[in-house]
Enzyme design. Structure first.
Site, short mmCIF file in Angstrom:
data_model
loop_
_atom_site.label_atom_id
_atom_site.label_comp_id
_atom_site.label_asym_id
_atom_site.label_seq_id
_atom_site.Cartn_x
_atom_site.Cartn_y
_atom_site.Cartn_z
N ARG A 40 -21.76 -7.36 4.25
CA ARG A 40 -21.48 -8.76 4.60
C ARG A 40 -22.75 -9.58 4.83
O ARG A 40 -22.76 -10.78 4.56
CB ARG A 40 -20.58 -8.80 5.84
CG ARG A 40 -19.18 -8.42 5.47
CD ARG A 40 -18.24 -8.57 6.62
NE ARG A 40 -16.87 -8.43 6.15
CZ ARG A 40 -15.87 -7.96 6.88
NH1 ARG A 40 -16.08 -7.58 8.11
NH2 ARG A 40 -14.66 -7.87 6.38
N LYS A 201 4.45 -4.26 0.85
CA LYS A 201 5.68 -5.00 1.15
C LYS A 201 5.90 -6.21 0.25
O LYS A 201 4.98 -7.00 0.02
CB LYS A 201 5.62 -5.50 2.60
CG LYS A 201 5.52 -4.37 3.60
CD LYS A 201 5.28 -4.93 4.98
CE LYS A 201 5.04 -3.80 5.97
NZ LYS A 201 4.35 -4.30 7.16
N GLY A 361 -9.14 -7.35 -0.16
CA GLY A 361 -8.39 -6.28 0.50
C GLY A 361 -8.58 -4.92 -0.11
O GLY A 361 -9.70 -4.52 -0.48
N GLY A 384 -7.42 -11.60 4.20
CA GLY A 384 -6.38 -12.59 4.49
C GLY A 384 -6.67 -13.94 3.84
O GLY A 384 -5.77 -14.61 3.34
P1 AMP Z 1 -1.27 -4.45 1.09
O1 AMP Z 1 -2.12 -4.55 2.33
O2 AMP Z 1 0.02 -5.16 1.15
O3 AMP Z 1 -2.07 -4.73 -0.17
O4 AMP Z 1 -0.80 -2.94 1.02
C1 AMP Z 1 -1.72 -1.92 0.94
C2 AMP Z 1 -1.04 -0.66 1.42
O5 AMP Z 1 0.08 -0.41 0.60
C3 AMP Z 1 -1.93 0.53 1.33
O6 AMP Z 1 -2.20 0.99 2.64
C4 AMP Z 1 -1.10 1.54 0.56
O7 AMP Z 1 -1.14 2.82 1.13
C5 AMP Z 1 0.30 0.99 0.65
N1 AMP Z 1 1.15 1.42 -0.46
C6 AMP Z 1 0.93 1.28 -1.76
N2 AMP Z 1 1.90 1.88 -2.48
C7 AMP Z 1 2.75 2.45 -1.61
C8 AMP Z 1 3.93 3.22 -1.74
N3 AMP Z 1 4.41 3.55 -2.92
N4 AMP Z 1 4.55 3.63 -0.61
C9 AMP Z 1 4.03 3.29 0.59
N5 AMP Z 1 2.92 2.57 0.78
C10 AMP Z 1 2.27 2.15 -0.30
#
Ligand code: AMP
Length: 404
Positions: A40, A201, A361, A384
């Site tokens: 950073r 999600k 991210g 974010g």
């Molecule tokens: P995000 O912060 O929404 O980009 O989500 C990232 C997280 O999604 C990571 O920690 C991954 O481990 C999780 N993730 C990705 N694919 C899956 C899956 N098939 N089942 C559960 N968690 C997942």
């Protein structure tokens, strides 16, 4: 998003309050606090070096950690001053508070090209509350406000937005680059424009999906959120895979919108599945790939995309002229579930005809871990903030900057 930058104004001899993101990881080693990753600090060097070259007087401020308005010695920015001094090859003075008589005295006695670092802005509760007195106190140190902290731009805090009420505000060079790639470039992308979205999600990413349905030619969905789409499109069983009934209407609306707009939506056709999985211990039980179109059996859950999905996605990515990627294809933190994510990183990196933009991210972590950073056109420093910008939200730290 044409915002004025430090190149658009005369900074020589001027005291510039520069909001940077020095929220670096610190660790206590043998009684000493050590910076374990200085990325950073490195990212903002172009701005600091430019200002030094122009003879500006550079007053740096940042938050570090979450001290919540209290002075916590382990979250002091003091260790950053010598680290920065070593990187720029000149002394960096340090003020033990971001406002008050010491900071004022040090600021007023600066010469052209001098650098001063202020203590953690979050030692004041007024920082996160965007308190006007704190903002005015910081603004009183300087004549110009420069915001180079893209990663904090989605927050309306005293040092990211409040100070701009009292000083002419422009962007630094890192902020300029982030806006150019995560905003301007995506407004008029070179086509085909392929967006790859992963992560856990549906509800976390739906804002981005909806916004990019207006811009993209193809949207590829992977990660945990893909299972809701697969249930809707293929009608497969999901076993214990990530899924919530309330995600269904959201995903269906996105599918409908894609159809209406003529945007191609690609979802996985196979998955790596496991019969048990411990995220904390980073272990899984038995694993196997499903066949194409096969559902996830009871007691099993999908933790990565399979080889046929990688192949399907790769064909689309190889044809793209612009690629935007946000979110992993599986639980990439666990080695056996990371193949889909890393394979995709390779495929994106291999398309050297395209502008490849990694939108913050976990995908950034994956690209770095794969050692592919220098093969990508741009890698965002914001988590974010990137997501909110991709959703089309107005970031307070950007809105506060003067228009060109
Ligand atoms: P995000 O912060 O929404 O980009 O989500 C990232 C997280 O999604 C990571 O920690 C991954 O481990 C999780 N993730 C990705 N694919 C899956 C899956 N098939 N089942 C559960 N968690 C997942």
């Amino acid at each position: 998003m044409p915002k004025k930058t430090i190149r658009d104004i005369d900074v020589s001899g001027k005291r510039c309050l520069v909001r940077v993101d020095f929220n670096v990881p610190l660790e206590r080693q043998d009684g000493q606090i050590v910076i374990t990753d200085s990325t950073r600090i490195q990212e903002t060097l172009p701005t600091i070096k430019y200002l030094i070259e122009k003879g500006a007087r550079i007053i740096l401020c940042s938050h570090l950690g979450r001290p919540k308005g209290k002075r916590t010695p382990d979250e002091s920015l003091a260790p950053v001053a010598p680290a920065l001094a070593a990187l720029i090859g000149r002394p960096v003075a340090f003020a033990g508070d971001c406002v008050g008589p010491e900071a004022k005295e040090l600021a007023m006695s600066m010469g052209d090209g001098d650098v001063l670092l202020l203590e953690n802005t979050r030692f004041h509760a007024g920082e996160e509350a965007n308190d006007a007195t704190l903002a005015k106190g910081m603004a009183d140190l300087a004549e110009i406000f420069v915001n180079d902290a893209f990663g904090s731009a989605h927050r309306a805090h005293a040092s990211t937005a409040g100070v701009a009420d009292y000083l002419p505000a422009v962007s630094g060079l890192l902020m300029e680059k982030e806006l150019a790639y995560l905003h301007d470039e995506l407004e008029t992308p070179q086509r085909p424009f392929v967006v790859i979205l992963g992560g856990a999600k549906v509800n976390d990413k739906i804002g981005v999906i909806n916004r990019l349905l207006d811009k993209a030619d193809t949207i590829i969905i992977g990660g945990g959120m893909a299972f809701t789409f697969r249930k809707l499109v293929e009608g497969i069983t999901l076993g214990n895979s990530l899924y919530k009934p309330e995600w269904e209407p959201i995903a269906q609306a996105a599918l409908d919108k894609a159809k209406e707009r003529g945007v191609k939506m690609l979802i996985p056709v196979d998955a790596l599945i496991t019969d048990s999985f411990d995220f904390g211990a980073k272990t899984v039980g038995n694993t196997r790939y499903t066949a194409v179109g096969e559902g996830i059996p009871d007691g099993w859950e999908g933790v990565d995309i399979g080889p046929e999905s990688v192949k399907l996605f790769s064909e689309e990515i190889a044809k793209a002229k612009t690629v935007l990627w946000n979110g992993p294809m599986g639980v990439f933190e666990i080695k056996v579930c990371a193949k889909g994510t890393f394979d995709l990183a390779e495929v994106i990196a291999a398309n050297q005809d395209a502008k490849t933009i990694i939108g913050g991210g976990d995908s950034v972590k994956a690209v770095k871990k794969a050692g592919l950073s220098d093969k990508m056109t741009f890698i965002s420093t914001g988590g974010g903030a990137s997501l909110e910008l991709l959703e089309g939200k107005i970031l307070p730290g950007v809105a506060a900057l003067q228009d060109k």
